[in-house]
Scaffold this active site. Sequence first.
Site, short mmCIF file in Angstrom:
data_model
loop_
_atom_site.label_atom_id
_atom_site.label_comp_id
_atom_site.label_asym_id
_atom_site.label_seq_id
_atom_site.Cartn_x
_atom_site.Cartn_y
_atom_site.Cartn_z
N HIS A 69 8.85 9.41 -27.67
CA HIS A 69 7.70 10.15 -27.13
C HIS A 69 7.74 11.61 -27.56
O HIS A 69 6.76 12.17 -28.04
CB HIS A 69 7.70 10.03 -25.60
N GLU A 91 9.20 18.27 -24.82
CA GLU A 91 8.41 18.56 -23.62
C GLU A 91 8.79 19.91 -23.02
O GLU A 91 7.94 20.62 -22.47
CB GLU A 91 8.58 17.45 -22.57
N LYS A 138 2.65 11.40 -11.10
CA LYS A 138 1.92 10.45 -11.93
C LYS A 138 2.79 9.21 -12.13
O LYS A 138 3.91 9.32 -12.61
CB LYS A 138 1.61 11.05 -13.29
N HIS A 193 0.07 10.68 -28.45
CA HIS A 193 -0.14 9.32 -27.94
C HIS A 193 -0.71 8.40 -29.01
O HIS A 193 -0.33 7.24 -29.12
CB HIS A 193 -1.09 9.33 -26.73
N GLU A 201 -5.28 16.54 -11.90
CA GLU A 201 -5.65 16.76 -13.29
C GLU A 201 -7.15 16.96 -13.50
O GLU A 201 -7.75 16.32 -14.37
CB GLU A 201 -5.13 15.62 -14.17
N ASN A 260 -0.95 18.42 -21.45
CA ASN A 260 -1.18 17.43 -22.52
C ASN A 260 -1.14 18.05 -23.91
O ASN A 260 -1.48 17.37 -24.89
CB ASN A 260 -2.51 16.72 -22.28
N LYS A 287 6.07 23.02 -14.95
CA LYS A 287 5.42 21.79 -14.51
C LYS A 287 5.03 21.86 -13.03
O LYS A 287 3.91 21.51 -12.63
CB LYS A 287 6.37 20.61 -14.75
N HIS A 328 -0.30 15.94 -26.87
CA HIS A 328 -0.30 14.54 -26.46
C HIS A 328 -1.50 13.75 -26.98
O HIS A 328 -1.44 12.52 -27.00
CB HIS A 328 -0.25 14.45 -24.93
N ARG A 374 0.80 -1.24 0.00
CA ARG A 374 0.00 0.00 0.00
C ARG A 374 0.84 1.29 0.00
O ARG A 374 0.35 2.33 0.43
CB ARG A 374 -1.00 0.01 1.14
#
Lengths: 358, 358
Positions: A258, A180, A138, A245, A230, A238, A220, A241, A117
Amino acid sequence: MKQLTIQSSQRNYPIVMEAGLRFRLKKWLNKDYSSILVITDDQIADKYLQDVVDSLDQKNIYTSIVPSGEASKNIEQYYKLQSKAIESGLDRKSLIIALGGGVIGDLGGFVAATFMRGIDFVQMPTTILAHDSSVGGKVAINHESGKNLIGCFYPPAAVLYDTETLTSLPYREVRSGYAEILKEGLISDISLAEELLPLSLKQISSVQLENHLEAGIKVKAMIVEEDEKESGVRKYLNLGHTLGHALEATLGYGKVTHGEAVANGMLFALHVSEKVKEQQLPFNELYNWMKINEYPIIDIKEKSISELIKSMKSDKKSISGHIQMVLLNKVGEPAVENLDDSSVEAYIKTFIERMNKL
Amino acid sequence: MKQLTIQSSQRNYPIVMEAGLRFRLKKWLNKDYSSILVITDDQIADKYLQDVVDSLDQKNIYTSIVPSGEASKNIEQYYKLQSKAIESGLDRKSLIIALGGGVIGDLGGFVAATFMRGIDFVQMPTTILAHDSSVGGKVAINHESGKNLIGCFYPPAAVLYDTETLTSLPYREVRSGYAEILKEGLISDISLAEELLPLSLKQISSVQLENHLEAGIKVKAMIVEEDEKESGVRKYLNLGHTLGHALEATLGYGKVTHGEAVANGMLFALHVSEKVKEQQLPFNELYNWMKINEYPIIDIKEKSISELIKSMKSDKKSISGHIQMVLLNKVGEPAVENLDDSSVEAYIKTFIERMNKL
């Protein structure tokens, strides 16, 4: 040395950037850990793993090396790492260190977030690209159907960035990371965007790189502090993205990096923004930047449009089957737009036409 | 109808207990969800799934039925459910409902916690035992090496307890659930413990059951509100679980119910408490209660001790290889104790001797 502190709902954590930081890790761990598992990939292991292990200077250090590349961010590797943590006797007072790029950070972070956990973890990014993924908590793995579909929000105990590890990056990785940083400029730091757009990445000094990284991380950090989960402004990150993606998924992960996919996605986002917002945006500047810096310009085929749209709709940001895109009102002023399939299809078609004319 | 509110760091959520609640679910969902996935097991599905689906009264309802039993709390089922959620088009505004006992609550909750980094989920417990696991936000799956080793803290949006679903429980499940209610009495509610210990569970009325459930949940709620992440008092809830989990693991999951294993574990914990704390505790009363109510008294063999100790050390509570047990100074006054292997071995031996004399 540069240092920032990120505030999250669960804890505050430092981001430290320094050349040679991997030799001074102990100093930045603010707890005694019963044991430590360092997770890295087979490319990074040869270069930096021993330095990291040595500088931790304690008993009960374990290491786990996964194959490099996006394919490792899957459920099998995730479960193997859980098994490794259990077999190594890690407990709730143990630490996981994710030494590598975004794949390792996301994978190692998700293991740490869900082992018993949740135990502490430290991000040690070794790529420029990972300046983005390592900040903000994230963590995730991929599902066959899409990237990062399984994961959670789990802030690291620290982000320790040894900028020396960036000096040996292949040029393609530099390019991937800078997409990025440029994104962060486009959504929130006009002077960063203006500085980057005319720049040839092959001629960047290490001082410039550190400054760009810091500027990107500041954008960021500001955004994730305001919107950790988010539900609002974090979506701005994004930009590029949604199509990015989808391009990665439909071309097959690994075919483009990426950042290369995101750069193409940003170009498309600027195209759509100009149409929707009826504003002049630095579409040509971005295109030229991509050309100068040898980003692959992805040749989107008419026949692949339906597949791209299907992929865009399976994105986590999509709600009730609409495609959500981040657009720009102008540089530094992003906005979220929900678009239906037919609009997106039309925009892709005009984008293809526009690209064919360049 | 009984209602309590639990405060957690992420959100406050209601616990509602009411006969026939499954026919009035819509009333308790305080949001509009884009879609709903109801996860249940093959035993519960026949009885209650249609009622639940009907009472939700909306479009985009999906169901997923897993085999009943602890074995479903594994990585394969977890991944299948993630795939089901993706295929069904669930998005960040969707809801997962876990309809069933603790296995379904833990599994469905962990899926919800990690699907697209976390979507809402509602616990609909259908067993007495699940009064415990459904409150407090612990969700997890098992690893071959131990129970609940992979999971996180993720509070539900609500716990909706249709007490009517408890009337058809097999007696063995009643017994399993009451072990946890008794545990809550022993650690924090003397009058609950005193009421339960002389009681024959076969003669309990539905009014008594609701009152016991409420008393048990109040203890649980008070503790998890004080210590959500189990760094302190929440550990008290593990009374009987150190040996209990080890018995379940070494006998093979499913051989004894969780509550049966915990009852045996509590007996051992009282034995150790008497030795360590030099206090008289209701060891005989608990033994008699187990006999009256037909709990299996597990016959621990000398030769299995080392295996039990190994299993106890792999428990999540174990730190630096010590075995952590919850003991009682007296009824209503628990304490956490770290014990070394040889002490635990000696206590198991004297426990075996004592049991042989009864």
